[in-house]
Design a protein around this motif. Structure first.
Motif, mmCIF file in Angstrom:
data_model
loop_
_atom_site.group_PDB
_atom_site.id
_atom_site.type_symbol
_atom_site.label_atom_id
_atom_site.label_comp_id
_atom_site.label_asym_id
_atom_site.label_seq_id
_atom_site.Cartn_x
_atom_site.Cartn_y
_atom_site.Cartn_z
ATOM 1 N N ILE A 1 0.833 -1.206 0.000
ATOM 2 C CA ILE A 1 0.000 0.000 0.000
ATOM 3 C C ILE A 1 0.871 1.262 0.000
ATOM 4 N N ILE A 2 1.908 1.265 0.826
ATOM 5 C CA ILE A 2 2.803 2.429 0.883
ATOM 6 C C ILE A 2 3.405 2.702 -0.497
ATOM 7 N N GLY A 3 3.800 1.654 -1.193
ATOM 8 C CA GLY A 3 4.343 1.824 -2.543
ATOM 9 C C GLY A 3 3.319 2.387 -3.506
ATOM 10 N N LYS A 4 2.089 1.929 -3.386
ATOM 11 C CA LYS A 4 1.037 2.441 -4.272
ATOM 12 C C LYS A 4 0.749 3.915 -3.989
ATOM 13 N N VAL A 5 0.709 4.277 -2.712
ATOM 14 C CA VAL A 5 0.401 5.660 -2.334
ATOM 15 C C VAL A 5 1.517 6.607 -2.778
ATOM 16 N N THR A 6 2.770 6.159 -2.669
ATOM 17 C CA THR A 6 3.916 7.004 -3.037
ATOM 18 C C THR A 6 4.309 6.834 -4.498
ATOM 19 N N ASN A 7 3.653 5.887 -5.184
ATOM 20 C CA ASN A 7 3.926 5.606 -6.593
ATOM 21 C C ASN A 7 5.369 5.157 -6.818
ATOM 22 N N GLN A 8 5.843 4.300 -5.904
ATOM 23 C CA GLN A 8 7.203 3.788 -5.993
ATOM 24 C C GLN A 8 7.207 2.276 -5.850
ATOM 25 N N PRO A 9 8.071 1.572 -6.601
ATOM 26 C CA PRO A 9 8.227 0.130 -6.365
ATOM 27 C C PRO A 9 8.847 -0.108 -4.994
ATOM 28 N N LEU A 10 8.562 -1.252 -4.413
ATOM 29 C CA LEU A 10 8.993 -1.534 -3.056
ATOM 30 C C LEU A 10 10.501 -1.383 -2.879
ATOM 31 N N TYR A 11 11.294 -1.856 -3.839
ATOM 32 C CA TYR A 11 12.747 -1.835 -3.623
ATOM 33 C C TYR A 11 13.275 -0.414 -3.468
ATOM 34 N N LYS A 12 12.605 0.569 -4.081
ATOM 35 C CA LYS A 12 13.058 1.951 -3.926
ATOM 36 C C LYS A 12 12.745 2.482 -2.529
ATOM 37 N N LEU A 13 11.716 1.945 -1.899
ATOM 38 C CA LEU A 13 11.414 2.327 -0.522
ATOM 39 C C LEU A 13 12.384 1.687 0.458
ATOM 40 N N LEU A 14 13.047 0.612 0.041
ATOM 41 C CA LEU A 14 13.956 -0.124 0.918
ATOM 42 C C LEU A 14 15.411 0.289 0.738
ATOM 43 N N GLY A 15 15.643 1.295 -0.087
ATOM 44 C CA GLY A 15 17.015 1.759 -0.255
ATOM 45 C C GLY A 15 17.430 1.983 -1.688
ATOM 46 N N GLY A 16 16.593 1.547 -2.630
ATOM 47 C CA GLY A 16 16.922 1.768 -4.032
ATOM 48 C C GLY A 16 17.734 0.645 -4.636
ATOM 49 N N SER A 17 18.022 0.776 -5.902
ATOM 50 C CA SER A 17 18.681 -0.281 -6.661
ATOM 51 C C SER A 17 20.160 -0.385 -6.339
ATOM 52 N N CYS A 18 20.571 -1.577 -5.885
ATOM 53 C CA CYS A 18 21.992 -1.876 -5.654
ATOM 54 C C CYS A 18 22.572 -2.755 -6.761
ATOM 55 N N HIS A 19 21.703 -3.251 -7.646
ATOM 56 C CA HIS A 19 22.139 -4.214 -8.648
ATOM 57 C C HIS A 19 21.405 -3.945 -9.961
ATOM 58 N N GLU A 20 22.056 -4.256 -11.057
ATOM 59 C CA GLU A 20 21.406 -4.122 -12.360
ATOM 60 C C GLU A 20 20.335 -5.190 -12.532
ATOM 61 N N LYS A 21 20.639 -6.410 -12.049
ATOM 62 C CA LYS A 21 19.706 -7.523 -12.112
ATOM 63 C C LYS A 21 20.117 -8.544 -11.073
ATOM 64 N N LEU A 22 19.246 -9.517 -10.832
ATOM 65 C CA LEU A 22 19.471 -10.502 -9.777
ATOM 66 C C LEU A 22 19.772 -11.869 -10.384
ATOM 67 N N ARG A 23 20.898 -12.425 -9.999
ATOM 68 C CA ARG A 23 21.230 -13.778 -10.459
ATOM 69 C C ARG A 23 20.397 -14.788 -9.685
ATOM 70 N N CYS A 24 19.809 -15.732 -10.412
ATOM 71 C CA CYS A 24 18.872 -16.689 -9.807
ATOM 72 C C CYS A 24 19.465 -18.091 -9.774
ATOM 73 N N TYR A 25 19.016 -18.857 -8.783
ATOM 74 C CA TYR A 25 19.289 -20.293 -8.817
ATOM 75 C C TYR A 25 17.973 -21.060 -8.834
ATOM 76 N N ALA A 26 17.980 -22.158 -9.557
ATOM 77 C CA ALA A 26 16.773 -22.962 -9.746
ATOM 78 C C ALA A 26 16.614 -23.959 -8.602
ATOM 79 N N ASN A 27 15.377 -24.111 -8.144
ATOM 80 C CA ASN A 27 15.036 -25.133 -7.156
ATOM 81 C C ASN A 27 13.692 -25.747 -7.550
ATOM 82 N N GLY A 28 13.433 -26.950 -7.058
ATOM 83 C CA GLY A 28 12.181 -27.618 -7.373
ATOM 84 C C GLY A 28 12.155 -28.279 -8.735
ATOM 85 N N TRP A 29 13.311 -28.405 -9.370
ATOM 86 C CA TRP A 29 13.383 -28.922 -10.744
ATOM 87 C C TRP A 29 13.496 -30.448 -10.797
ATOM 88 N N TYR A 30 13.748 -31.101 -9.669
ATOM 89 C CA TYR A 30 14.053 -32.540 -9.670
ATOM 90 C C TYR A 30 12.863 -33.358 -9.180
#
Length: 382
Positions: free
Chosen positions: A96-125
């Motif tokens: 709700i706070i993000g919607k009211v301020t028109n900001q994505p959550l990560y910007k409320l938590l400190g902003g972008s520290c990374h260009e993108k997030l490296r992922c690992y797969a789970n549940g594939w087996y």
């Protein structure tokens, strides 16, 4: 803007019932959250409604005060159940706070520290516990672009294993390494299975396959045992998904033995999770949050990870869940060539499709029986 009501919804995913909330406000803006806990969907749902007298009428912006009301003021240690109830409500407040301020959550938590997030797969087996099956499935996973993948090769083991089962687990680890080659990270999931001596036997034996981490090798509640294994293991130990308070992480971190911390925002709430990320950073550690609940949990972790300097890896189950999962959210996360970014839309950036939710009812057998043969198939315990 005050909280006026809360709705709860349980979705019958075959291997874990997912619990979602929709938090309403006096001004008509709503937010969504998740309170999934393996085997306790109805229990957490009851806790949310039993505790709602503590947060109805509160400002959505007062998330720290809300957390105190739902934990300290109750004066009872409800563990992961209480933590899941808190996280569901608090996440919806942040949405709700993000919607009211028109900001994505990560910007409320400190902003972008990374260009993108490296992922690992789970549940594939999901299939038979054989080296051949794990080999073929691991090849499929890396063909999707993943550069890291996690798996539990230990079957239904608990504390100790016989020689044949020990050998089979190592053969599976070796098969996965052969399948993915030397440059892909393989992460070995222990699921709190072993005594300290068994965990160390496995750690010594699997070293040759160069795992990136050995996760939760012993029960997390025994921090002394976890520290002992972490200090003696030739493979880095990762843990933290079981903890539901800052104090538990403080106790673990003071030993400076575990440096890959898998906090579970689902048990902590976003505010405490962000604080714990800072605690880990102060101990020169990295975070790889546990993101093995439902799809909103994965979205929350993506926002937290984007805003955390010492982020390491993002866990992904969503590519390997039921095919209808992506219909639950209007803008589900998409992994592209092993990476993702959280949405730029306000708040969490997603919403629930209530019609799709209603198609998948709760079933008491929808949970993951980790100490039962064949649990890897994720068919529940019906």
């Amino acid at each position: 803007m005050k909280i006026s009501e809360v709705e709860t919804f349980i979705v019958g995913n075959p291997w874990k019932n997912w619990l979602f909330v929709k938090l309403h406000t006096t001004e008509g803006v709503y937010g969504i959250g998740e309170g999934t806990l393996n085997g306790f969907a109805k229990t957490v749902e009851a806790a949310i409604h039993e505790l709602k007298h503590l947060f109805i009428g509160s400002s959505v912006f007062d998330v720290e005060a809300l957390s105190l009301k739902m934990t300290r003021d109750v004066f009872s240690d409800g563990g992961q159940i209480q933590g899941s109830a808190l996280a569901a409500v608090e996440t919806a407040c942040w949405d709700i706070i993000g919607k009211v301020t028109n900001q994505p959550l990560y910007k409320l938590l400190g902003g972008s520290c990374h260009e993108k997030l490296r992922c690992y797969a789970n549940g594939w087996y999901t299939g038979p516990r054989t080296p051949e099956f794990f080999y073929e499935r691991a090849r499929e996973v890396v063909s999707k672009g993943y550069t890291a993948l996690k798996f539990d090769p230990f079957g239904s083991a608990w504390r100790t294993v016989d020689r044949d089962d020990f050998a089979l687990a190592l053969d599976i680890i070796g098969a996965v390494r052969d399948a993915v080659g030397p440059d892909v990270d393989i992460l070995i999931e222990g699921h709190n299975r072993f005594s300290a001596h068994t965990a160390l036997q496995f750690a010594d034996a699997m070293k040759v396959y160069q795992p990136t981490w050995f996760e939760a090798p012993v029960p997390a509640q025994n921090i002394a045992a976890m520290v002992e294994v972490a200090k003696r293991s030739p493979v880095p130990v990762a843990c933290g998904e079981d903890y539901y308070s800052r104090e538990q992480f403080a106790e673990l971190l003071k030993h400076d033995a575990v440096h890959i911390i898998q906090l579970e925002p689902q048990f902590l709430g976003i505010s405490a999770s962000k604080q714990i990320c800072g605690m880990v950073n102060a101990h020169h550690g990295v975070i790889a949050p546990h993101s093995a609940q439902g799809p909103i949990c994965s979205v929350v972790c993506a926002h937290l990870n984007m805003a955390t300097p010492n982020f390491y890896l993002h866990e992904i189950f969503d590519d390997f869940n039921e095919p209808w999962e992506e219909k639950l959210l209007d803008h589900p996360l998409k992994v592209e060539n092993g990476y993702l970014r959280p949405s730029e839309r306000p708040g969490l950036g997603v919403d629930l499709d209530l019609e799709e939710l209603s198609k998948h009812p709760y079933h008491p057998g929808n949970w993951l029986p980790l100490y039962k043969d064949g649990w890897e198939k994720r068919e529940g315990n019906k």
